[in-house]
Design an enzyme around this catalytic site. Structure first.
Site, short mmCIF file in Angstrom:
data_model
loop_
_atom_site.label_atom_id
_atom_site.label_comp_id
_atom_site.label_asym_id
_atom_site.label_seq_id
_atom_site.Cartn_x
_atom_site.Cartn_y
_atom_site.Cartn_z
CG ASP A 121 -1.81 1.18 1.34
OD1 ASP A 121 -2.08 1.80 0.29
OD2 ASP A 121 -2.27 1.48 2.46
CG ASP A 300 -3.99 5.20 -1.78
OD1 ASP A 300 -3.24 4.25 -1.48
OD2 ASP A 300 -5.07 5.42 -1.19
#
Length: 412
Positions: A121, A300
């Site tokens: 992530d 992201d």
């Protein structure tokens, strides 16, 4: 190069300049696994799942803003006054990442090594796993037991990740050796959770934990993230990692670039601040017209959609004839037979979102209308750019030079 959103998912300092393309492949390829869909059996959009995902993504980013202030003593520039501390946000009964995500794989931790499945992530910076004292919130997930590892050390520090709506994960901090495809970060700080928030429990989160790849300033531990530890311990060729979400064979490449996965040169955008991977988008072009300019965006990999401030997103959809989706605040639709073109421009190069990705399938209310993958919300004062855009480009994250690079995906 065409993708549908479903295919993507299931298969799922002062200037910007082009850099010469490397001629030698360096680094380590880490294949990524696939996951499920946020569309229903009839190919209409599952708004309940999407709304849960949006709440989870914004909660994660806001939590990073709070960690930034805790670690640096300064308010993050993207924080709206009172947002991360006071405004209530419902934390969904779903993963804190993206249930469509294919940015996860198995890693090993400790001596002897124990395998765990984690999400890679770029929107967070911690390694978090279920610990031996975890209550029933960790049922169904692989447990990290520090006492079962010869290389584990207890730091004597606790941690708590507090999200909006009162949900939290908490536990204790340890160090241990973390290995990804032969690359080992020795004495890496990680969290062994004694309690998982509902968003990380096995019914909602099909991995065991998280492996964050943003900067230390947003780490809840205020310790070096995994990839930065690899750099400091001379474990990699170059201080960058690269995501390719093309199909077949999505991968993260650690320590360089994979020339087989892209064509041409990179365009590099400097990071605005070393917290999230936040860069300036020079313009957003819709149907050939510049609609927005100089907008900051967090890159992201933990988000499916593209989330933008309401005023910006409304202007975008007005420019292409989009209309609000009834009873679904923040979502817009457009005629399925007239999907608009949308591109993000960095320096002098535009990177289009493929129409198949911009179109998130059919509207349940009107099958002639298709739902856009750009969402309007006012939780944070920045764009959150997820895989709806990043699946269309080869994306490099350069830790040493603090910049994000974009290149054209190769036909593989």
């Amino acid at each position: 190069m065409g993708f549908t959103l479903a295919t993507v998912i299931t298969a799922l300092p002062l200037f910007i300049a082009a850099a010469p393309r490397p001629t030698k492949q360096r680094g380590t390829a880490v294949p990524l696994s696939k996951h499920s869909l946020l569309v229903m059996a009839d190919q209409s959009v599952d708004f309940e799942a999407l709304n849960s995902h949006i709440a989870a993504t914004t909660a994660k980013i806001i939590h990073g803003f709070g960690s930034f202030e805790k670690n640096t003593g300064a308010l993050h520039p993207s924080t709206m006054k009172g947002t991360w501390k006071h405004d209530p946000i419902r934390l969904p009964l779903m993963s804190l990442d993206d249930p469509l995500d294919h940015s996860f794989r198995t890693i090993s931790i400790g001596t002897p090594p124990r395998n765990f499945t984690v999400l890679f992530d770029t929107g967070s910076s911690n390694v978090i796993l279920p610990g031996p004292q975890c209550d029933n919130t960790c049922n169904g997930q692989a447990i990290y037991d520090p006492e079962a590892s010869l290389t584990s050390a207890d730091l004597g520090e606790s941690f708590s990740t507090n999200f909006m709506g009162g949900a939290s994960s908490f536990g204790n901090q340890y160090t241990n050796n973390v290995t990804v495809v032969g690359l080992t970060a020795t004495d890496q700080t990680l969290g062994a959770a004694a309690h998982y928030s509902e968003a990380l429990q096995s019914l909602q989160f099909t991995r065991d934990g998280l492996l964050g790849m943003a900067f230390q300033s947003i780490s809840r531990f205020n310790q070096s993230p995994f990839f930065q530890t690899l750099i400091s311990q001379n474990q990699i060729d170059e201080p960058m990692f690269v995501f390719s979400l093309a199909t077949p064979g999505p991968e993260i490449y650690l320590g360089g670039t994979n020339p087989a996965m892209y064509t041409g040169d990179f365009i590099w955008a400097p990071v605005i601040q070393q917290s999230h991977w936040r860069v300036n988008i020079d313009s957003i072009v819709c149907n050939g017209q510049d609609v927005l300019s100089n907008v900051p965006g967090i890159m992201d990999m933990g988000s499916i959609l593209i989330l933008g401030p309401s005023e910006d997103v409304v202007a975008l959809y007005v420019a292409v004839g989009g209309i609000p989706v009834p009873s679904q605040l923040g979502f817009y639709s457009f005629p399925c037979d007239a999907v608009p073109s949308v591109s993000f421009t960095f320096s002098d190069r535009s990177f289009p979102i493929t129409t198949e990705i911009l179109n998130m399938e059919l509207s349940e209310n009107d099958p002639s209308q298709c739902i856009g993958s750009i969402y309007a919300g006012n939780i944070v004062q920045t764009w959150i750019v997820g895989k709806a855009f990043l699946s269309s480009v080869y994306t490099a994250f350069n830790v040493a030079n603090h910049c994000v690079g974009f290149a054209t995906l190769a036909m593989v």
